[in-house]
Write an enzyme that holds these catalytic residues in place. Structure first.
Site, PDB file in Angstrom:
ATOM      1  N   HIS A   1     -19.781  -2.543   4.652  1.00 19.92           N
ATOM      2  CA  HIS A   1     -20.858  -2.025   5.501  1.00 19.92           C
ATOM      3  C   HIS A   1     -22.102  -1.755   4.664  1.00 19.92           C
ATOM      4  CE1 HIS A   1     -17.292  -1.192   7.964  1.00 19.92           C
ATOM      5  NE2 HIS A   1     -18.112  -1.250   9.012  1.00 19.92           N
TER       6      HIS A   1
ATOM      7  N   ASP B   1     -21.533  -5.175   7.740  1.00 20.84           N
ATOM      8  CA  ASP B   1     -21.793  -4.786   9.130  1.00 20.84           C
ATOM      9  C   ASP B   1     -22.744  -3.593   9.207  1.00 20.84           C
ATOM     10  OD1 ASP B   1     -19.942  -6.717   9.657  1.00 20.84           O
ATOM     11  OD2 ASP B   1     -18.509  -5.414  10.687  1.00 20.84           O
TER      12      ASP B   1
END
Length: 766
Positions: A265, A112
């Site tokens: 991430h 992400d």
């Protein structure tokens, strides 16, 4: 000074498009049609800038920079049981939501908050070395900033998903904002890589069992718009940066071969721990028999990524270009504003230092040489000046210096000449001529003058009794060719009058002190100025090629080698415009005429001596502070509104207050120098919201007019009849050696006799 030295002809406009000079009629130049195009252009530019900043503010400063913590439900009464207990992939399009879980033995790595120019690249390198494919949920603004990374993700076989445009918490947003966030991200993917995706990872989401009511509403809306919501089974919590081992343990937790979707991430901060953890968890999961897949493969769905249509691709490309242009514009504005701020502060410091030095220099010198007592010819060009001409003429005759007054009536239709003649005043001559314009009237007066020293004064101006004497004292220095006096606003009532009063004291007079020290005075104002007649004639007289004949003449004298100085003690009172419309017309003419004069005398930049000082100092100063900085003013105002909306408003207001404080300090010092009351300065903050913008728009209008090569008609100001003759000074106020009324060695009768003998020619009447 030989007339042959004057080689300065030029066009009245700026640039090759300028029209040739035309003879003036009715105190003006050839009329032109209304200039509308440049205002439309300026409006369009400002609208475009505002739109770009609005988009930039939305994408950059409404970006939710909070880290992705584990979600804490605020209530889940509306979340169906099959969703809370189902798989992490949710299809909420129909009346009954469906979920899917990853197949046993599969791992779908999801990343992400990217793409990030450093960490996404390192993640991709690690995945390629280990022959692993993953799913990247990208943020739209990041994808627009780094489209090359989006293309690399697709080219290396990874899957794309949507993580909103500004990392917004969809559950907390209204429906229109949710749709906008998803649509703009899709367009960015289409523009960057030519694809779209129906996978959505809502920011701040986690596992299905912690989905709350607000989050579920967002999932339902996304489902209706065609998205599959992808939550997670394992949150590595790398957003906390707990350490490489902790990230690895969280991503590989659990026993058996249950399928998993792991949250990691590749953007949103320093992700070196995530990159390092990948090198540890990939071999560990492979050793346990897991197979790495994309999200759609892990749940057995068709590839949700499809090729974008031609229209989607070009719309997305346009969006990316607009966002990039916004970044470039903001960067450019930052540099310009920093430069403008630095230059403005430097100007304030320089002007204040110059004013202080000018004051000390005058105190030390105190005199230019032996007192100048020779008579002076005062030339008053007049066109429809009946409202103030009597006060102007009487104030000149009340001077404590011998004068003759030559009133040149330039075809007035209001009885100006008749009024002056009816006064029956001694030592006043009236010359009538057909209307030919102010320069022609001045040249007529120069030709008729008897004295070598000339004072030129507008018909809306009254002199203080000692103004003429003070004005001509610098001519004791044979190098001085012209002297600028100190013009004061007479009608100071109301806000507009106060603002102009402040401008005259602070702007004009402080600048003149600086110009005097730098020996580059560009303008002797028409309201109060003195000249050597021989210097004016050698320069070709008063030219009619510009609308600022006073600036044109002053620059011509500088280029002929004469010094032009400022005598602040020579005070005259002039009527200022009493309405915004009249002020606009006056300043438009001044500014346009100054631009014409600057262009006409641009050759001074290449000259040496006094002319070079004018060119490199005076013209450079005018270009920077009276042309370029005002052109930036609307941009500054738009950027200030942008700062109040998207940046720190306290900081923006603080900067504005600091700027205002600098102006206030300059104003207080200037008022002290001119011995003015400080009362009108209360209106200075208000001046920033009306008067400043008006003056900047005048400059913009003038520059566009000049660049278009258009001719501007003469903008005559309405007279109000507010002038009064100043009281004569007491005898003690007249210095020894002065020739004048009320205490000079000759006394009143001797004063009149000297004027009579000096300036009254044979056969002259009044």
């Amino acid at each position: 000074m030989s007339p042959s030295r004057r080689r300065r002809t030029g066009r009245p406009g700026l640039g090759p498009a300028a029209a040739p000079s035309a003879r003036r009629g009715r105190r003006g130049v050839v009329r032109q049609g209304p200039l509308r195009t440049h205002w439309l252009l300026l409006t369009a530019l400002l609208f475009t800038l505002a739109a770009a900043l609005l988009l930039q503010g939305y994408t950059q400063h409404l970006y939710d920079h909070r880290p992705d913590p584990v979600a804490h439900p605020t209530g889940s009464a509306t979340v169906p049981e099959q969703v809370r207990t189902g798989g992490p992939v949710i299809d909420a399009a129909g009346p009954e939501p469906r979920t899917a879980a990853p197949r046993p033995g599969t791992v779908a790595l999801t990343f992400d908050d990217g793409p990030d120019p450093r960490w996404t690249a390192e993640v991709l390198d690690t995945l390629r070395r280990n022959d692993v494919h993953a799913t990247f949920f990208v943020v739209g603004t990041q994808a627009a900033a780094h489209p090359d990374l989006v293309r690399r993700i697709v080219a290396e076989g990874h899957q794309l998903g949507v993580h909103t445009f500004t990392h917004a918490d969809l559950g907390a947003q209204p429906p229109w904002r949710r749709s906008l966030e998803l649509r703009e991200t899709q367009l960015t993917l289409a523009g960057a890589a030519g694809v779209t995706s129906s996978l959505l990872r809502p920011p701040y989401s986690s596992t299905a069992d912690v989905l709350d009511d607000l989050g579920w509403a967002a999932v339902q809306q996304a489902g209706r718009e065609g998205y599959l919501t992808v939550l997670t089974t394992h949150d590595s919590e790398d957003w906390r940066r707990p350490g490489v081992d902790e990230i690895t343990d969280a991503a590989t937790a659990g026993r058996g071969d249950e399928g998993r979707i792991v949250l990691l991430h590749d953007g949103g901060g320093n992700r070196w721990q995530t990159v390092a953890a990948l090198d540890a968890l990939l071999p560990r999961l492979k050793a346990r028999g897991f197979r790495f897949t994309t999200v759609s493969e892990s749940v057995g769905l068709p590839d949700p990524v499809r090729r974008a249509t031609w229209a989607e691709h070009w719309q997305g490309l346009a969006l990316i270009r607009v966002l990039q242009a916004g970044d470039w514009t903001l960067t450019l504005l930052d540099w310009l504003l920093y430069a403008a701020g630095a230059v403005s502060v430097l100007r304030a410091v320089t002007v204040l230092a110059a004013a202080r030095r000018h004051k000390r220099m005058r105190r030390r010198r105190n005199a230019w040489g032996p007192p100048v007592t020779e008579p002076v010819s005062v030339i008053v060009p007049a066109y429809n000046e009946s409202a103030g001409i009597e006060a102007a003429v009487r104030s000149l005759l009340a001077s404590d210096h011998p004068v003759e007054v030559v009133v040149v009536d330039d075809g007035s239709t209001d009885g100006t000449a008749d009024l002056v003649e009816s006064l029956g005043l001694p030592y006043v001559r009236v010359i009538r001529q057909a209307n030919a314009g102010k320069p022609a009237a001045l040249n007529t007066g120069i030709a008729a003058a008897r004295a070598e020293l000339l004072v030129m004064v507008d018909g809306d101006t009254v002199f203080e009794p000692d103004a003429v004497r003070m004005l001509v004292q610098p001519f004791a220095d044979p190098a001085v060719g012209a002297v600028s006096g100190n013009a004061k606003v007479a009608n100071r009532g109301g806000l507009l009058g106060r603002w102009q009063h402040i401008e005259y004291v602070v702007g004009f007079n402080l600048d003149r002190r600086l110009f005097d020290l730098a020996e580059c005075m560009p303008t002797v104002p028409g309201a109060v100025g003195a000249f050597r007649r021989s210097a004016v004639l050698a320069a070709g007289g008063v030219g009619d090629e510009t609308l600022a004949e006073d600036t044109d003449l002053t620059m011509a004298l500088c280029r002929d080698g004469w010094r032009v100085v400022y005598e602040e003690r020579a005070k005259a009172w002039t009527e200022a415009p009493a309405s915004l419309g009249a002020l606009w017309r006056q300043r438009y003419r001044w500014c346009y005429g100054t631009l014409q004069a600057m262009w006409k005398h641009r050759g001074a930049l290449r000259q040496g001596g006094q002319a070079g000082k004018l060119g490199r100092r005076g013209l450079g100063y005018l270009l920077v502070f009276q042309v370029l900085l005002p052109l930036l003013a609307p941009v500054v105002d738009v950027f200030a509104l942008y700062g109040l909306a998207f940046l720190d408003p306290v900081r923006i207001v603080g900067l504005w207050l600091a700027f205002l404080m600098v102006q206030l300090l300059m104003a207080v010092y200037a008022f002290r120098l001119d011995r003015e009351r400080l009362g009108p300065l209360w209106s200075l903050p208000l001046q920033q919201f009306v008067y400043r913008q008006l003056m900047y728009l005048v400059v913009i209008q003038s520059v566009f007019t000049a660049l278009a090569g258009s001719r501007l008609r003469w903008q005559r100001m309405q007279r109000y009849g507010s002038l009064r003759v100043p009281a004569a000074p007491a005898a003690a106020d007249v210095p020894p050696g002065a020739v004048g009324v009320g205490g000079g060695p000759e006394g009143p009768d001797g004063y009149r006799a000297q004027v009579h003998e000096a300036v009254r020619g044979p056969g002259q009447g009044t």
